[in-house]
Design a protein around this motif. Structure first.
Motif, short mmCIF file in Angstrom:
data_model
loop_
_atom_site.label_atom_id
_atom_site.label_comp_id
_atom_site.label_asym_id
_atom_site.label_seq_id
_atom_site.Cartn_x
_atom_site.Cartn_y
_atom_site.Cartn_z
N UNK A 103 -32.82 16.64 -52.43
CA UNK A 103 -34.20 16.70 -51.95
C UNK A 103 -35.21 16.02 -52.87
N UNK A 104 -34.94 16.00 -54.17
CA UNK A 104 -35.87 15.38 -55.12
C UNK A 104 -35.55 13.90 -55.22
N UNK A 122 -37.10 28.16 -59.02
CA UNK A 122 -36.90 28.52 -60.42
C UNK A 122 -38.22 28.72 -61.15
N UNK A 123 -39.25 28.02 -60.73
CA UNK A 123 -40.56 28.18 -61.36
C UNK A 123 -41.06 29.62 -61.21
N UNK A 167 -43.82 22.97 -66.41
CA UNK A 167 -43.76 21.78 -65.56
C UNK A 167 -42.32 21.41 -65.25
N UNK A 168 -41.42 21.64 -66.21
CA UNK A 168 -40.00 21.41 -65.96
C UNK A 168 -39.46 22.42 -64.94
N UNK A 169 -39.98 23.64 -65.00
CA UNK A 169 -39.52 24.65 -64.05
C UNK A 169 -39.90 24.26 -62.62
N UNK A 170 -41.09 23.68 -62.47
CA UNK A 170 -41.50 23.20 -61.14
C UNK A 170 -40.61 22.06 -60.68
N UNK A 213 -39.92 22.90 -53.94
CA UNK A 213 -41.06 21.98 -54.04
C UNK A 213 -40.81 20.63 -53.39
N UNK A 214 -39.62 20.41 -52.85
CA UNK A 214 -39.29 19.11 -52.26
C UNK A 214 -38.98 19.20 -50.77
N UNK A 215 -39.20 20.34 -50.19
CA UNK A 215 -38.98 20.48 -48.75
C UNK A 215 -40.01 19.67 -47.98
N UNK A 216 -39.55 19.04 -46.88
CA UNK A 216 -40.44 18.20 -46.09
C UNK A 216 -39.85 18.03 -44.70
N UNK A 217 -40.52 17.23 -43.89
CA UNK A 217 -40.03 16.96 -42.53
C UNK A 217 -38.71 16.19 -42.55
N UNK A 218 -38.44 15.49 -43.64
CA UNK A 218 -37.21 14.70 -43.72
C UNK A 218 -36.05 15.47 -44.35
N UNK A 219 -36.27 16.72 -44.70
CA UNK A 219 -35.18 17.54 -45.25
C UNK A 219 -34.03 17.64 -44.25
#
Length: 279
Positions: free
Chosen positions: A148-149, A172-173, A196-199, A205-211
């Protein structure tokens, strides 16, 4: 009623299932530059049906769990054998564990395993246009993050679907904000002490319409942190996949994986239906 199977019968069941499968062990998947940086290069095992077929078969890439600091691919041959004998080419990926690697280095390895599979799986009867990802616990986190990322270089359109099995670390954040990492379980090495690394480490945080389409399993008796993480993940995912299939199973965390030991377990039918519906 509990049915107990004698050990000798279990042995023959396993022997029969493996006899129908070709197992290719310790396949290198890292590019040469990356491989040189490892003391012990991570590798993968590939399971494909022995029975000949002119049709390329769907591919399932599996990543094991173990709290990011334990586990090994050799423990999961039953998973590869059982899916392969049901017509699914299965790739069981090994990866470098903490404290030798951070979550990001693990995700890089999983992404390289996906890329290698995309480029080479046709040599093992697999269809590179039908690649599915799955992982248990920490493995669920890693396949989701790698897919996803975008920084890991995987095109979401190249993944036909993702199956999460009692996945840990999906947010995880949120977890580390409430439970700051220490040296226990190598968490400080795995995650650092940088929020910031936890995010960056959180697939939510990477979910989207293209998931890619998802099938999600959660144990009713699993760890509370996994229940919370999956609940938060699902709430956000449903904005993009309102009909996402979620199955709650009356099991603890480890049995959510060991149930696959039995080739007649309902999870196989459910996952193969998901694969067929999204191929």
């Amino acid at each position: 009623m509990t049915i107990k199977i004698p050990y000798f019968l279990l042995f023959f069941i396993l022997m029969f299932s493996s006899c129908a499968v070709n197992k290719t062990e310790d396949v290198s998947y890292l590019n040469k530059k990356a491989a040189k940086s490892f003391k012990e290069e991570p590798k993968m095992n590939i399971f494909s049906p022995k029975k000949g077929t002119s049709k390329k078969l769907p591919v399932l890439i599996f990543v094991h769990g173990g709290n990011w600091n334990s586990g090994k691919k050799e423990l999961y041959s039953f998973f590869g054998n059982n899916f392969a004998k049901k017509g699914i080419v299965t790739v069981v990926v090994g990866y470098t564990l903490s404290p030798e690697a951070s979550y990001k280095e693990m995700a890089i390895e999983i992404a390289q395993a996906i890329k290698w599979t995309k480029s080479n799986i046709s040599d093992y009867k697999g269809d590179p246009e039908k690649i599915f990802l799955t992982g248990h616990s920490a493995g669920g986190h890693l396949v989701a993050l790698a897919a996803l990322d975008g920084q890991y270089g995987i095109q979401e359109k190249d993944i036909s679907g993702i199956i999460l099995n009692d996945a840990a670390g999906l947010d995880m954040h949120h977890y580390l904000e409430n439970n700051p990492p220490t040296t226990t379980d190598n968490y400080l090495t795995t995650w650092t002490n940088d929020p910031l690394q936890w995010k960056d480490a959180s697939p939510i945080n990477y979910l989207s319409e293209s998931t890619p389409p998802m099938l999600i399993y959660v144990g009713d008796k699993t760890y509370e942190s996994i229940k919370v993480g999956n609940k938060r993940f699902l709430e956000k995912l449903k904005a993009f996949q309102p009909k996402v299939e979620v199955k709650y199973i009356n099991k603890k965390h480890i049995p959510m994986m060991t149930q696959y030991f039995w080739s007649w377990n309902n999870r196989y039918k459910e996952i193969i239906n998901f694969i067929n519906n999204n191929s």
